[in-house]
Scaffold this motif. Structure first.
Motif, PDB file in Angstrom:
ATOM      1  N   SER A  13       0.846  -1.192   0.000  1.00  0.00           N
ATOM      2  CA  SER A  13       0.000   0.000   0.000  1.00  0.00           C
ATOM      3  C   SER A  13       0.880   1.241   0.000  1.00  0.00           C
ATOM      4  O   SER A  13       1.805   1.344   0.809  1.00  0.00           O
ATOM      5  N   ARG A  14       0.565   2.158  -0.885  1.00  0.00           N
ATOM      6  CA  ARG A  14       1.273   3.439  -0.892  1.00  0.00           C
ATOM      7  C   ARG A  14       0.809   4.284   0.302  1.00  0.00           C
ATOM      8  O   ARG A  14       1.613   4.945   0.961  1.00  0.00           O
ATOM      9  N   ALA A  15      -0.487   4.251   0.610  1.00  0.00           N
ATOM     10  CA  ALA A  15      -1.063   5.066   1.680  1.00  0.00           C
ATOM     11  C   ALA A  15      -0.688   4.558   3.073  1.00  0.00           C
ATOM     12  O   ALA A  15      -0.557   5.345   4.003  1.00  0.00           O
ATOM     13  N   ARG A  16      -0.565   3.257   3.192  1.00  0.00           N
ATOM     14  CA  ARG A  16      -0.233   2.621   4.477  1.00  0.00           C
ATOM     15  C   ARG A  16       0.929   1.662   4.251  1.00  0.00           C
ATOM     16  O   ARG A  16       0.724   0.451   4.163  1.00  0.00           O
ATOM     17  N   PRO A  17       2.146   2.168   4.192  1.00  0.00           N
ATOM     18  CA  PRO A  17       3.299   1.346   3.806  1.00  0.00           C
ATOM     19  C   PRO A  17       3.859   0.481   4.933  1.00  0.00           C
ATOM     20  O   PRO A  17       5.072   0.301   5.062  1.00  0.00           O
ATOM     21  N   TRP A  18       2.995  -0.086   5.743  1.00  0.00           N
ATOM     22  CA  TRP A  18       3.415  -0.847   6.914  1.00  0.00           C
ATOM     23  C   TRP A  18       4.320  -2.030   6.563  1.00  0.00           C
ATOM     24  O   TRP A  18       5.175  -2.410   7.360  1.00  0.00           O
ATOM     25  N   PHE A  19       4.137  -2.642   5.406  1.00  0.00           N
ATOM     26  CA  PHE A  19       4.900  -3.839   5.043  1.00  0.00           C
ATOM     27  C   PHE A  19       5.892  -3.574   3.919  1.00  0.00           C
ATOM     28  O   PHE A  19       6.517  -4.501   3.411  1.00  0.00           O
ATOM     29  N   HIS A  20       6.034  -2.323   3.535  1.00  0.00           N
ATOM     30  CA  HIS A  20       6.904  -2.010   2.396  1.00  0.00           C
ATOM     31  C   HIS A  20       8.374  -2.303   2.686  1.00  0.00           C
ATOM     32  O   HIS A  20       9.108  -2.715   1.782  1.00  0.00           O
ATOM     33  N   ALA A  21       8.812  -2.131   3.908  1.00  0.00           N
ATOM     34  CA  ALA A  21      10.209  -2.451   4.246  1.00  0.00           C
ATOM     35  C   ALA A  21      10.503  -3.926   3.964  1.00  0.00           C
ATOM     36  O   ALA A  21      11.579  -4.265   3.455  1.00  0.00           O
ATOM     37  N   ASN A  22       9.540  -4.798   4.258  1.00  0.00           N
ATOM     38  CA  ASN A  22       9.714  -6.227   3.957  1.00  0.00           C
ATOM     39  C   ASN A  22       9.880  -6.442   2.455  1.00  0.00           C
ATOM     40  O   ASN A  22      10.683  -7.272   2.014  1.00  0.00           O
ATOM     41  N   TRP A  23       9.094  -5.707   1.666  1.00  0.00           N
ATOM     42  CA  TRP A  23       9.162  -5.824   0.208  1.00  0.00           C
ATOM     43  C   TRP A  23      10.546  -5.412  -0.289  1.00  0.00           C
ATOM     44  O   TRP A  23      11.144  -6.081  -1.125  1.00  0.00           O
ATOM     45  N   GLU A  24      11.048  -4.305   0.218  1.00  0.00           N
ATOM     46  CA  GLU A  24      12.368  -3.826  -0.200  1.00  0.00           C
ATOM     47  C   GLU A  24      13.462  -4.821   0.195  1.00  0.00           C
ATOM     48  O   GLU A  24      14.409  -5.043  -0.572  1.00  0.00           O
ATOM     49  N   LEU A  25      13.331  -5.446   1.364  1.00  0.00           N
ATOM     50  CA  LEU A  25      14.292  -6.486   1.766  1.00  0.00           C
ATOM     51  C   LEU A  25      14.246  -7.665   0.802  1.00  0.00           C
ATOM     52  O   LEU A  25      15.284  -8.218   0.424  1.00  0.00           O
ATOM     53  N   LEU A  26      13.042  -8.066   0.411  1.00  0.00           N
ATOM     54  CA  LEU A  26      12.899  -9.160  -0.554  1.00  0.00           C
ATOM     55  C   LEU A  26      13.583  -8.817  -1.867  1.00  0.00           C
ATOM     56  O   LEU A  26      14.341  -9.626  -2.413  1.00  0.00           O
ATOM     57  N   LEU A  27      13.331  -7.610  -2.388  1.00  0.00           N
ATOM     58  CA  LEU A  27      13.957  -7.215  -3.654  1.00  0.00           C
ATOM     59  C   LEU A  27      15.475  -7.201  -3.541  1.00  0.00           C
ATOM     60  O   LEU A  27      16.177  -7.610  -4.473  1.00  0.00           O
ATOM     61  N   ALA A  28      15.999  -6.762  -2.406  1.00  0.00           N
ATOM     62  CA  ALA A  28      17.451  -6.760  -2.196  1.00  0.00           C
ATOM     63  C   ALA A  28      17.997  -8.183  -2.192  1.00  0.00           C
ATOM     64  O   ALA A  28      19.046  -8.457  -2.788  1.00  0.00           O
ATOM     65  N   GLU A  29      17.298  -9.097  -1.538  1.00  0.00           N
ATOM     66  CA  GLU A  29      17.736 -10.504  -1.530  1.00  0.00           C
ATOM     67  C   GLU A  29      17.681 -11.102  -2.925  1.00  0.00           C
ATOM     68  O   GLU A  29      18.576 -11.838  -3.340  1.00  0.00           O
TER      69      GLU A  29
END
Length: 114
Positions: A13-29
């Motif tokens: 969610s752009r409005a509620r980015p509560w889980f976005h950090a997890n997504w960025e970690l996944l992309l880095a991995e």
């Protein structure tokens, strides 16, 4: 042999980015390891698309960052719940399915892969 990466319940969610950090970690991995041939995403792509269609837009933008083609199926956070006792959730409707299809294509599909 086809290598498939399975993702589920990313709740973007752009409005509620509560889980976005997890997504960025996944992309880095994923950037450090050999990418699978494709990803299958099994629902809850968005955090709350039944009330905020932009969650679908944002999820689509993020999935397009994956290092391989992807295919997604909707979950209750994407198109609503399919059971009447949905604990306060929106119920699946033609309008919600149409929003999904606008951003992701069919809500069901078959793939023939080696």
């Amino acid at each position: 042999m086809t290598r498939i990466g399975l993702l589920s319940d990313v709740h973007l969610s752009r409005a509620r980015p509560w889980f976005h950090a997890n997504w960025e970690l996944l992309l880095a991995e994923l950037a450090r390891a050999p990418a699978p041939d494709m990803f299958i995403i099994t629902g809850d792509c968005a955090l709350d698309a039944p009330v905020r269609e932009d969650d679908l837009v944002f999820a689509r933008e993020q999935f397009d960052r994956l290092p391989a083609p992807w295919h997604a199926l909707p979950g209750n956070h994407d198109i609503g719940a399919c059971y009447p006792e949905g604990a306060g959730e929106a119920l699946v409707s033609e309008a919600l399915l149409s929003a999904w299809r606008r951003h992701f294509g069919p809500d069901f599909w078959v793939l023939d892969v080696p």
